[in-house]
Scaffold this active site. Structure first.
Site, short mmCIF file in Angstrom:
data_model
loop_
_atom_site.label_atom_id
_atom_site.label_comp_id
_atom_site.label_asym_id
_atom_site.label_seq_id
_atom_site.Cartn_x
_atom_site.Cartn_y
_atom_site.Cartn_z
N LYS A 27 -5.08 9.62 -5.39
CA LYS A 27 -6.38 9.09 -4.97
C LYS A 27 -6.73 9.53 -3.54
O LYS A 27 -7.87 9.91 -3.26
CB LYS A 27 -6.34 7.56 -5.08
CG LYS A 27 -7.47 6.82 -4.45
CD LYS A 27 -7.41 5.35 -4.83
CE LYS A 27 -6.23 4.61 -4.18
NZ LYS A 27 -6.42 4.36 -2.74
N ARG B 221 -9.50 -4.71 -4.27
CA ARG B 221 -8.32 -4.77 -5.15
C ARG B 221 -8.36 -5.98 -6.08
O ARG B 221 -7.65 -6.01 -7.08
CB ARG B 221 -7.04 -4.83 -4.31
CG ARG B 221 -6.72 -3.52 -3.61
CD ARG B 221 -5.29 -3.49 -3.14
NE ARG B 221 -4.87 -2.13 -2.84
CZ ARG B 221 -5.03 -1.56 -1.66
NH1 ARG B 221 -5.61 -2.21 -0.68
NH2 ARG B 221 -4.64 -0.32 -1.46
N ARG C 265 10.85 12.53 -5.11
CA ARG C 265 10.48 12.59 -3.70
C ARG C 265 11.64 12.06 -2.86
O ARG C 265 12.16 10.98 -3.12
CB ARG C 265 9.26 11.67 -3.53
CG ARG C 265 8.50 11.82 -2.28
CD ARG C 265 7.10 11.29 -2.45
NE ARG C 265 7.06 9.84 -2.43
CZ ARG C 265 5.93 9.13 -2.34
NH1 ARG C 265 4.77 9.75 -2.30
NH2 ARG C 265 5.95 7.83 -2.33
N ARG D 230 13.41 6.76 -0.71
CA ARG D 230 12.90 5.48 -0.22
C ARG D 230 13.10 4.42 -1.30
O ARG D 230 12.97 4.70 -2.48
CB ARG D 230 11.40 5.57 0.08
CG ARG D 230 11.07 6.38 1.30
CD ARG D 230 9.76 5.88 1.90
NE ARG D 230 9.43 6.63 3.11
CZ ARG D 230 8.62 7.67 3.15
NH1 ARG D 230 8.02 8.08 2.05
NH2 ARG D 230 8.39 8.30 4.26
N ARG E 222 5.66 -1.69 -9.08
CA ARG E 222 4.37 -1.44 -8.44
C ARG E 222 3.29 -1.14 -9.49
O ARG E 222 2.14 -1.56 -9.35
CB ARG E 222 4.47 -0.26 -7.47
CG ARG E 222 5.05 -0.65 -6.11
CD ARG E 222 5.73 0.52 -5.46
NE ARG E 222 4.82 1.55 -4.97
CZ ARG E 222 5.20 2.80 -4.67
NH1 ARG E 222 6.44 3.17 -4.83
NH2 ARG E 222 4.32 3.66 -4.23
#
Ligand SMILES: [Zn+2]
Length: 211
Positions: free
Chosen positions: A13, A88, A127, A156, A167
């Site tokens: 996004k 949101r 990642r 992470r 999430r």
């Protein structure tokens, strides 16, 4: 034209927002950015927001929406805005409607960048970041060596598969009622397939906007 962007984590996004803004000749507006500039400039609402932040509290919706409204009344947004992450929840959608009504505007379209959840887990799972200099890497495994500083690459906590699925579930739970709200309130609501090249995705988004 005012367009609200949504996207699953890792759906790109943030990459699309400035590209769409350029194509449409409008400005981009992200909540974090306007909040930072209002506190830096020390506007009355900026000062109010800073009080909450200094206490470690969340800045209330009404303060944020006030800051967003002030930003939108500036010349850079005269032709509209790409609103990135501004709404949101349903109460925020209602608040945003009041802010825009005062400016004689409305949210014309809502775009949701969508990718299959397994693909997102795969992407974000690929990642890593250098534990020393924070350089991000794609397709490198945790434990490998950073080319820049010789530090050790790590994943992470946010990018662990379990955390990503969590999430994604939160995103789904939060956004479904917001999309329904916009459909009921007359905005064009579209899902954009976010698999492909950056250009492909921009083209799809513009098509969904009728451009
Ligand atoms: Zn490094």
């Amino acid at each position: 034209m005012n367009v609200l962007l949504f996207g699953k984590p890792g759906a790109g996004k943030g990459t699309q927002a400035p590209l769409l803004a350029k194509s449409l000749g409008v400005g981009t507006l992200a909540t974090g950015d306007v909040l930072r500039s209002a506190t830096r400039e020390g506007t009355p609402l900026g000062k109010k927001a800073k009080e909450f932040m200094d206490r470690g509290d969340l800045v209330p919706d009404e303060v944020i929406l006030g800051i967003v409204g002030e930003a939108l009344s500036r010349p850079g947004y005269a032709r509209g805005a790409i609103l990135d992450g501004v709404v949101r929840t349903v109460p925020q959608a209602e608040g945003m409607q009041r802010v825009l009504q005062k400016l004689n505007r409305k949210v014309d379209a809502v775009l949701a960048f969508d990718i299959d959840n397994d693909e997102i887990v795969r992407r974000l799972g690929g990642r890593t970041v250098c534990g020393n200099c924070q350089t991000p890497y794609m397709g490198r495994a945790p434990g490998e060596t950073c080319e820049k500083c010789g530090g050790t690459l790590m994943r992470r906590k946010d990018d662990e598969p379990e955390a990503i699925r969590n999430r994604l579930a939160v995103y789904q739970e939060q956004t479904a009622p917001v999309f329904d709200w916009y459909k009921r309130n007359g905005a064009r609501v579209a899902t954009v397939d976010a698999v492909g090249t950056v250009d492909d995705i921009t083209r799809r988004a513009l098509k969904a906007l009728g451009r």
